[in-house]
Design a protein around this motif. Structure first.
Motif, PDB file in Angstrom:
ATOM      1  N   LEU A  57       0.826  -1.201   0.000  1.00 32.12           N
ATOM      2  CA  LEU A  57       0.000   0.000   0.000  1.00 32.12           C
ATOM      3  C   LEU A  57       0.864   1.256   0.000  1.00 32.12           C
ATOM      4  N   GLU A  58       1.914   1.275   0.813  1.00 36.14           N
ATOM      5  CA  GLU A  58       2.807   2.429   0.848  1.00 36.14           C
ATOM      6  C   GLU A  58       3.508   2.614  -0.495  1.00 36.14           C
ATOM      7  N   GLN A  59       3.903   1.500  -1.122  1.00 40.28           N
ATOM      8  CA  GLN A  59       4.551   1.582  -2.426  1.00 40.28           C
ATOM      9  C   GLN A  59       3.591   2.152  -3.468  1.00 40.28           C
ATOM     10  N   ARG A  60       2.329   1.703  -3.398  1.00 41.19           N
ATOM     11  CA  ARG A  60       1.324   2.224  -4.335  1.00 41.19           C
ATOM     12  C   ARG A  60       1.100   3.714  -4.108  1.00 41.19           C
ATOM     13  N   HIS A  61       0.984   4.115  -2.837  1.00 43.64           N
ATOM     14  CA  HIS A  61       0.797   5.536  -2.534  1.00 43.64           C
ATOM     15  C   HIS A  61       1.983   6.357  -3.028  1.00 43.64           C
ATOM     16  N   ALA A  62       3.191   5.866  -2.795  1.00 48.39           N
ATOM     17  CA  ALA A  62       4.393   6.598  -3.209  1.00 48.39           C
ATOM     18  C   ALA A  62       4.434   6.757  -4.720  1.00 48.39           C
ATOM     19  N   GLU A  63       4.066   5.700  -5.450  1.00 43.52           N
ATOM     20  CA  GLU A  63       4.073   5.766  -6.911  1.00 43.52           C
ATOM     21  C   GLU A  63       3.025   6.760  -7.414  1.00 43.52           C
ATOM     22  N   MET A  64       1.836   6.741  -6.819  1.00 44.78           N
ATOM     23  CA  MET A  64       0.795   7.677  -7.228  1.00 44.78           C
ATOM     24  C   MET A  64       1.184   9.116  -6.911  1.00 44.78           C
ATOM     25  N   LEU A  65       1.843   9.317  -5.764  1.00 47.14           N
ATOM     26  CA  LEU A  65       2.299  10.668  -5.417  1.00 47.14           C
ATOM     27  C   LEU A  65       3.369  11.147  -6.380  1.00 47.14           C
ATOM     28  N   GLU A  87      -9.103  22.140 -14.489  1.00 49.68           N
ATOM     29  CA  GLU A  87      -8.852  20.762 -14.885  1.00 49.68           C
ATOM     30  C   GLU A  87      -7.752  20.137 -14.024  1.00 49.68           C
ATOM     31  N   MET A  88      -6.720  20.912 -13.723  1.00 50.69           N
ATOM     32  CA  MET A  88      -5.646  20.405 -12.888  1.00 50.69           C
ATOM     33  C   MET A  88      -6.157  20.116 -11.475  1.00 50.69           C
ATOM     34  N   LEU A  89      -6.978  21.004 -10.929  1.00 44.27           N
ATOM     35  CA  LEU A  89      -7.512  20.799  -9.589  1.00 44.27           C
ATOM     36  C   LEU A  89      -8.501  19.642  -9.554  1.00 44.27           C
ATOM     37  N   ARG A  90      -9.214  19.422 -10.646  1.00 45.95           N
ATOM     38  CA  ARG A  90     -10.112  18.266 -10.709  1.00 45.95           C
ATOM     39  C   ARG A  90      -9.318  16.968 -10.613  1.00 45.95           C
ATOM     40  N   LEU A  91      -8.161  16.926 -11.290  1.00 48.78           N
ATOM     41  CA  LEU A  91      -7.311  15.747 -11.194  1.00 48.78           C
ATOM     42  C   LEU A  91      -6.799  15.571  -9.766  1.00 48.78           C
ATOM     43  N   VAL A  92      -6.451  16.666  -9.111  1.00 54.71           N
ATOM     44  CA  VAL A  92      -6.008  16.601  -7.717  1.00 54.71           C
ATOM     45  C   VAL A  92      -7.105  15.986  -6.850  1.00 54.71           C
ATOM     46  N   ALA A  93      -8.352  16.420  -7.051  1.00 57.32           N
ATOM     47  CA  ALA A  93      -9.471  15.893  -6.265  1.00 57.32           C
ATOM     48  C   ALA A  93      -9.636  14.397  -6.504  1.00 57.32           C
ATOM     49  N   GLU A  94      -9.531  13.982  -7.755  1.00 60.12           N
ATOM     50  CA  GLU A  94      -9.695  12.560  -8.076  1.00 60.12           C
ATOM     51  C   GLU A  94      -8.579  11.723  -7.468  1.00 60.12           C
ATOM     52  N   GLN A  95      -7.342  12.213  -7.579  1.00 62.21           N
ATOM     53  CA  GLN A  95      -6.206  11.461  -7.053  1.00 62.21           C
ATOM     54  C   GLN A  95      -6.237  11.403  -5.531  1.00 62.21           C
ATOM     55  N   ALA A  96      -6.624  12.499  -4.884  1.00 59.22           N
ATOM     56  CA  ALA A  96      -6.701  12.513  -3.425  1.00 59.22           C
ATOM     57  C   ALA A  96      -7.744  11.511  -2.944  1.00 59.22           C
ATOM     58  N   ARG A  97      -8.874  11.429  -3.642  1.00 59.87           N
ATOM     59  CA  ARG A  97      -9.939  10.495  -3.243  1.00 59.87           C
ATOM     60  C   ARG A  97      -9.554   9.047  -3.500  1.00 59.87           C
ATOM     61  N   GLU A  98      -8.642   8.839  -4.442  1.00 59.98           N
ATOM     62  CA  GLU A  98      -8.155   7.483  -4.694  1.00 59.98           C
ATOM     63  C   GLU A  98      -7.075   7.091  -3.693  1.00 59.98           C
ATOM     64  N   LEU A  99      -6.194   8.029  -3.364  1.00 57.69           N
ATOM     65  CA  LEU A  99      -5.148   7.749  -2.381  1.00 57.69           C
ATOM     66  C   LEU A  99      -5.741   7.486  -1.000  1.00 57.69           C
ATOM     67  N   VAL A 100      -6.695   8.303  -0.626  1.00 60.86           N
ATOM     68  CA  VAL A 100      -7.386   8.144   0.663  1.00 60.86           C
ATOM     69  C   VAL A 100      -8.837   7.789   0.341  1.00 60.86           C
TER      70      VAL A 100
END
Length: 238
Positions: A57-65, A87-100
């Motif tokens: 999980l940590e490796q996946r989080h690190a790769e996504m970050l 559009e950039m902030l929308r991607l941030v929202a999507e990635q944050a919701r996937e990470l957490v």
């Protein structure tokens, strides 16, 4: 090997034909002894599995970050319109919701009167969040986060105290049971906005979740600052 040794020892006791021994009681006692013997092995195996899963999980989080960091760094140099920033902030929202794992993520930017939700992410088939994103007021929760530090976890009983949620924002049976918010802060300390996650899908937000969200917020603020700098924008994202 332990099972074989246990079986051999039990068979040896039966072959000896111990006088006055209760065979049923003997088998039960031997069974309890065997379970106690393998419980330590089972606990070690479980610990190894949990450590392995946590490492993955940590490796996946690190790769996504890393991927998000590279994208934000590149995007912040090429943004030329407000729509591109959205559009950039929308991607941030999507990635944050996937990470957490959360039901909803909000990214707001500072305006003269109050924070404005600039981007959001939630399940596409759940219309309850549409009304929530449209009507929620983040002014008070952002003010509290600003006073207490860069991030804040809020449990169900305290959400109504810190977050303005009009009745029309809680469509259907939508219940706010968990909240995690943090500031988007520029390198000079200027607050550029905020990032909020609502309702952890598997339980409650933890300290690890908070650390990940703070990291995402730092990268996002840096990308916004670079975008404003290269585009010749003012001090506000809007």
């Amino acid at each position: 090997e332990l099972a074989i040794a246990h079986h051999d020892a039990l068979a040896w006791m039966f072959r000896r034909g111990l006088q006055g021994a209760d065979n049923e009681q003997l088998v039960r006692a031997a069974g309890h002894f065997y379970l106690e013997s393998i419980s330590a092995f089972e606990m070690v195996q479980q610990g190894l599995r949990e450590a392995h899963d946590a490492a993955q999980l940590e490796q996946r989080h690190a790769e996504m970050l890393r991927q998000l960091s590279h994208f934000l760094a590149d995007a912040s140099l090429t943004l030329d319109t407000s729509d591109s920033l959205d559009e950039m902030l929308r991607l941030v929202a999507e990635q944050a919701r996937e990470l957490v794992p959360a039901d909803c993520c909000l990214v707001a930017t500072e305006t003269e009167d109050k924070p404005r939700v600039r981007a959001s992410s939630y399940p596409e088939d759940d219309l309850r969040w549409v009304a929530f994103v449209r009507w929620v007021d983040l002014s008070e929760v952002d003010a509290v986060i600003g006073l207490t530090g860069r991030s804040m976890r809020i449990r169900a009983g305290d959400i109504a105290t810190h977050v303005r949620v009009p009745g029309r924002a809680l469509a259907g049976d939508l219940v706010l049971r968990d909240w995690l918010g943090t500031q988007l802060t520029a390198l000079d300390g200027r607050v550029m906005g905020s990032l909020h996650l609502v309702n952890e899908r598997e339980g409650e937000f933890t300290g690890l979740h908070e650390a990940v969200v703070v990291h995402v917020a730092q990268m996002s603020a840096a990308a916004m600052e670079r975008a404003l700098l290269y585009s010749g924008g003012g001090s506000s994202p809007d």
